[in-house]
Design a protein around this motif. Structure first.
Motif, short mmCIF file in Angstrom:
data_model
loop_
_atom_site.label_atom_id
_atom_site.label_comp_id
_atom_site.label_asym_id
_atom_site.label_seq_id
_atom_site.Cartn_x
_atom_site.Cartn_y
_atom_site.Cartn_z
N LEU A 114 40.23 55.10 43.75
CA LEU A 114 40.16 53.42 44.05
C LEU A 114 39.57 52.47 43.20
CD1 LEU A 114 39.18 52.80 47.66
CD2 LEU A 114 36.94 52.95 47.10
N LYS A 115 39.43 53.66 42.27
CA LYS A 115 39.45 52.46 41.12
C LYS A 115 40.47 51.66 40.80
CE LYS A 115 35.11 54.80 38.49
NZ LYS A 115 35.71 56.02 39.52
N THR A 116 40.90 51.71 41.39
CA THR A 116 41.98 50.77 40.87
C THR A 116 42.45 49.78 41.43
OG1 THR A 116 43.54 51.70 42.32
CG2 THR A 116 44.42 52.98 40.32
N LEU A 117 41.44 49.25 42.52
CA LEU A 117 41.16 48.53 43.78
C LEU A 117 39.91 47.62 42.93
CD1 LEU A 117 42.07 46.59 46.12
CD2 LEU A 117 40.32 48.53 47.87
N PHE A 118 38.95 48.59 42.71
CA PHE A 118 38.23 47.92 42.16
C PHE A 118 38.57 46.65 41.16
CE2 PHE A 118 34.78 48.65 38.23
CZ PHE A 118 33.69 47.26 39.36
N ALA A 119 39.25 47.74 40.27
CA ALA A 119 40.23 46.56 39.11
C ALA A 119 40.68 45.67 38.99
CB ALA A 119 40.66 47.32 38.18
N LEU A 120 41.66 46.02 40.43
CA LEU A 120 42.53 45.14 40.94
C LEU A 120 41.17 43.53 41.14
CD1 LEU A 120 45.22 46.15 42.64
CD2 LEU A 120 45.47 44.74 41.27
N THR A 121 40.50 43.54 41.58
CA THR A 121 39.51 42.70 42.84
C THR A 121 38.75 42.44 41.08
OG1 THR A 121 39.71 43.84 44.21
CG2 THR A 121 37.48 42.29 43.67
N VAL A 122 38.48 42.71 40.77
CA VAL A 122 37.04 42.24 39.59
C VAL A 122 37.89 41.41 38.03
CG1 VAL A 122 34.87 42.79 38.91
CG2 VAL A 122 35.06 43.62 40.24
N LEU A 123 38.87 42.76 37.23
CA LEU A 123 39.39 41.97 36.02
C LEU A 123 39.41 40.54 36.71
CD1 LEU A 123 41.70 45.23 35.37
CD2 LEU A 123 40.15 43.79 33.78
N PRO A 124 40.37 40.16 37.21
CA PRO A 124 40.29 38.55 37.11
C PRO A 124 39.35 37.49 37.24
CG PRO A 124 41.77 39.71 38.67
CD PRO A 124 40.60 41.05 38.47
N LYS A 125 38.11 38.54 37.68
CA LYS A 125 36.84 37.10 37.78
C LYS A 125 35.92 36.82 36.05
CE LYS A 125 37.41 36.79 41.85
NZ LYS A 125 37.87 35.41 42.16
N LEU A 126 36.09 38.06 35.23
CA LEU A 126 35.47 38.28 33.94
C LEU A 126 36.45 38.56 33.19
CD1 LEU A 126 33.17 41.53 36.00
CD2 LEU A 126 33.00 39.13 35.35
N PRO A 127 36.12 38.19 32.36
CA PRO A 127 36.76 37.36 30.26
C PRO A 127 36.13 39.08 29.70
CG PRO A 127 35.56 35.35 30.86
CD PRO A 127 34.72 36.70 32.54
N SER A 128 37.34 38.93 29.65
CA SER A 128 37.10 39.95 28.04
C SER A 128 36.34 40.71 27.28
CB SER A 128 38.93 40.58 27.24
OG SER A 128 38.89 40.16 27.30
N GLY A 129 35.87 38.60 26.73
CA GLY A 129 35.31 39.11 25.46
C GLY A 129 34.00 38.47 26.15
N MET A 130 33.41 38.87 27.81
CA MET A 130 32.80 38.72 27.65
C MET A 130 31.24 39.47 26.92
SD MET A 130 31.10 38.23 31.34
CE MET A 130 29.66 37.60 32.21
N GLN A 131 30.25 39.17 27.10
CA GLN A 131 29.33 39.76 26.27
C GLN A 131 27.78 40.12 27.44
OE1 GLN A 131 28.92 41.70 23.28
NE2 GLN A 131 30.37 40.35 22.27
N HIS A 132 27.34 41.94 27.87
CA HIS A 132 26.20 41.23 28.81
C HIS A 132 26.18 43.19 28.19
CE1 HIS A 132 24.25 41.66 32.44
NE2 HIS A 132 24.48 43.01 32.43
N THR A 133 24.29 42.73 28.15
CA THR A 133 22.99 43.26 28.25
C THR A 133 22.48 43.70 29.40
OG1 THR A 133 22.08 41.49 26.48
CG2 THR A 133 20.63 43.24 27.17
N VAL A 134 23.06 44.85 29.61
CA VAL A 134 22.96 46.11 31.12
C VAL A 134 21.15 45.93 30.99
CG1 VAL A 134 22.94 47.86 31.87
CG2 VAL A 134 24.89 46.99 29.80
N ARG A 135 20.80 45.95 32.48
CA ARG A 135 19.70 46.08 32.69
C ARG A 135 19.28 47.37 33.40
NH1 ARG A 135 20.20 40.33 35.64
NH2 ARG A 135 22.19 40.81 35.95
N TYR A 136 18.00 47.99 33.49
CA TYR A 136 17.71 49.07 34.33
C TYR A 136 18.28 48.68 35.84
CZ TYR A 136 15.17 52.44 36.89
OH TYR A 136 14.50 53.37 37.64
N ARG A 137 18.00 47.99 36.87
CA ARG A 137 18.28 48.23 37.99
C ARG A 137 19.93 47.93 37.99
NH1 ARG A 137 17.48 42.08 37.49
NH2 ARG A 137 18.52 40.96 38.15
N GLU A 138 20.55 47.69 37.25
CA GLU A 138 22.27 47.62 37.10
C GLU A 138 22.54 49.29 36.89
OE1 GLU A 138 23.82 43.56 34.71
OE2 GLU A 138 23.23 45.56 34.40
#
Length: 399
Positions: A114-138
């Motif tokens: 099912l991660k195939t559908l997850f990737a289809l849905t989310v990949l276009p929304k987030l630039p691949s070079g975007m940086q993010h610091t992970v938070r505990y609640r995530e």
């Protein structure tokens, strides 16, 4: 006196009648000609009948909702292999034609496919070079026993790193972080569901975007093939799903991760499949082993889905996929399709401007109804004038 009145009144009235009939004549003639043409009765100058218009080939009805193995072999086609999976499908990824299938629309737990559908849905929304610091609640709601790539709270990652964690290690921790960036867990599930419907994947019900078992969460061999095929059209999806090894950021230095798809890596005694280009495997205790895979050979790309083999060990899913791919390549041009991966995709409604085109090609004669209406109107006026003349004549006679 009476005679002169009758002459002056009748002539204009008859003129109106004739004008009305003349106005009708071109339109009616055109309609008759068109009708004759549609019936094949209009011949060219040489006196020979016009050749019949080519007839569009009518596709055979889909067999994908029928139970059991579905295949339309021609004479000399190779026999299908024995496949123990509860549901499976093999299709041409380019045309979308399904070459053979068994229980293609049976709803089953999909696990990490099912991660195939997850990737289809989310990949276009987030630039691949975007940086993010992970938070505990995530990471707080990652299910116990989930597959993990090793995402850590407080560490800074590129989105591309997280996607490699999803595709190679099937990391549910990476899925949770990406879903958070996409608006949250529930929002992502709803968007995945909407996306599935838009693709014509009607068997899928999304409750947990990472594919982890949830009561009522299901997909099908057909839907997963739709997701995999659609994903291969996205260059980033295709790149991630075909990556065998990569490095993942860790404390101090990155560490190696490897794709869990044994047909791609050749690990655990499973021979790598020549020309394999991914896509995604999965496993849970409820779903069993699941796999969506594609391979390219001789300019042709085939895709298979195998869900929950009932025979063999935990690697039987790969061997059954291998057998189906081998059969599909060997059966090139020797089977007729039993359905299409585009068969349930919603069709766009024609725009308002397209309505005249539809009317012109509907098979009805091309009648100029505006000219006909004018002619009928004039004829009606002429008839009305004649009625007035006759009434006046009667009154005069009574006098």
């Amino acid at each position: 006196m009476i005679t002169r009145f009758r002459y002056r009144a009748v002539v204009p009235a008859c003129s109106l009648c004739v004008a009305g009939l003349l106005a009708c004549t071109p339109a009616v003639a055109t309609a008759a000609s068109a009708a004759g043409h549609h019936r094949g009765t209009v011949w060219p100058r040489g006196g020979e009948p016009a050749p019949p218009a080519p007839r569009a080939a009518v596709p055979a009805p889909s067999l994908l909702y029928r139970s059991g193995v579905q295949v339309r072999p021609r004479r000399g086609a190779p026999d299908l292999p024995d496949v123990s999976a509860l549901s499976w499908l093999v299709a041409d990824a380019s045309s979308g034609q399904v070459l053979a299938a068994s229980e293609a629309h049976r709803p089953l737990p999909p696990a990490s496919t099912l991660k195939t559908l997850f990737a289809l849905t989310v990949l276009p929304k987030l630039p691949s070079g975007m940086q993010h610091t992970v938070r505990y609640r995530e990471l707080a709601d990652v299910a116990e026993g989930s597959s993990l790539v090793g995402v850590e709270e407080g560490h800074r990652y590129q989105v591309a790193d997280l996607w490699r964690g999803v595709f190679l290690s099937s990391g549910n921790d990476a899925v949770h972080v990406l879903a958070s960036l996409n608006g949250g867990w529930e929002t992502t599930a709803r968007r995945m569901q909407t996306n599935a419907r838009a693709l014509g994947a009607l068997d899928t019900r999304v409750l947990s975007p990472d594919g982890y078992d949830a009561p009522g969460q299901v997909s099908s061999a057909y839907d997963l093939a739709v997701f995999g095929r659609e994903g291969l059209r996205n260059p980033d999806f295709a790149k991630y799903c075909s990556t065998a090894q990569a490095e993942f950021p860790g404390d101090g230095s990155p560490y190696a991760i490897e794709n869990t798809n044994r047909l791609l890596t050749g690990e655990d005694g499973v021979a790598p499949y020549p020309g394999l280009i991914g896509i995604k495997n999965g496993y849970t205790s409820n779903a069993g082993n699941t796999l969506v895979a594609a391979a390219r050979r001789g300019g042709r790309t085939l895709e298979v889905t195998v869900m929950n083999p009932q025979a063999g060990d935990g690697f039987a899913v790969y061997e059954e996929a291998r057998a189906l791919l081998d059969w599909g390549f060997a059966a090139d041009g020797q089977v007729d399709p039993v359905g299409s991966l585009d068969g349930l995709r919603p069709r766009l409604r024609p725009a308002a401007s397209a309505a005249p085109v539809a009317a012109a090609t509907s098979g009805a004669p091309d009648v100029d109804w505006s000219g006909t209406a004018v002619g009928v109107g004039l004829a009606g006026l002429g008839a009305g004038a004649m009625a007035l003349v006759l009434r006046a004549r009667g009154r005069a006679a009574r006098r």
